[in-house]
Design an enzyme around this catalytic site. Structure first.
Site: not given
Length: 200
Positions: A9, A11, A73-74, A158-159
């Protein structure tokens, strides 16, 4: 036009996959998300590996909708934390999806770790499942350093505290197109392109 379900979900993830397909000239595929299909029971992410969680999500989505499905999954694996948060990245602080709390906790846990030992990397496992048919699971990794304060407003998770190898800017300071080329998710999704080309 072939429909491809991205079992998410988020975007930003949907936009990312659409950009990658457009960049590869794959315009015979329409990417839709979980909000575009009737709701179905989604299994909790209980596998200890990124690969296991991605495959479970893609299998559930394909079985429930009859559509070819991609799921990922990351998370981030930090060397000084023995590879954690890992699969717990989205709920590291206890509440699922509270990016600020998760980042604050990681920064606190790394408070006394010297700059030369703050290595880590984003990991993404992506799974592609055809209903009643084949499944493919791939993995992309993106190494870098965890800095001490947030910088940048692009991206999520966490970017803002991750500076990729060979760069001076954080992942959250890259443009979406730059990030697609470099990121763990971009790398994993591009490994699925042969499967997606076969769909188109």
């Amino acid at each position: 036009m072939t429909k491809l379900l991205l079992a998410s979900r988020n975007a930003k993830k949907l936009a990312e996959l659409r950009r990658i397909l457009a960049a590869e000239g794959l315009d015979g595929i329409e990417v839709i998300g979980l909000d575009d299909v009737p709701e179905f029971p989604e299994a909790p992410e209980t596998d200890p590996t990124f690969e296991g969680n991605a495959l479970a999500k893609a299998r559930d989505a394909a079985a429930a909708t009859g559509l070819p499905s991609v799921a990922d999954d990351s998370g981030i694996a930090i060397d000084a934390l023995n590879g954690m948060p890992g699969v717990l990245s989205a709920r590291w602080s206890g509440a699922h999806g509270d990016d600020q709390a998760n980042v604050d906790l990681v920064l606190a846990q790394l408070g006394d770790v010297p700059d030369d030992r703050r290595g880590g990397g984003f990991v993404c496992a992506a799974a592609f499942v055809v209903p009643g048919g084949e499944s493919t699971v791939v993995r992309g990794e993106w190494r870098g350093t965890i800095i001490r304060a947030m910088r940048g407003t692009n991206g999520f998770g966490y970017d803002p505290i991750f500076v990729p190898e060979g760069h001076e800017v954080t992942s959250a300071e890259l443009s979406p197109e730059e990030k697609d080329l470099l990121s763990h998710r971009g790398r994993a999704l591009r490994l699925l392109l042969p499967n997606l080309r076969a769909l188109a």
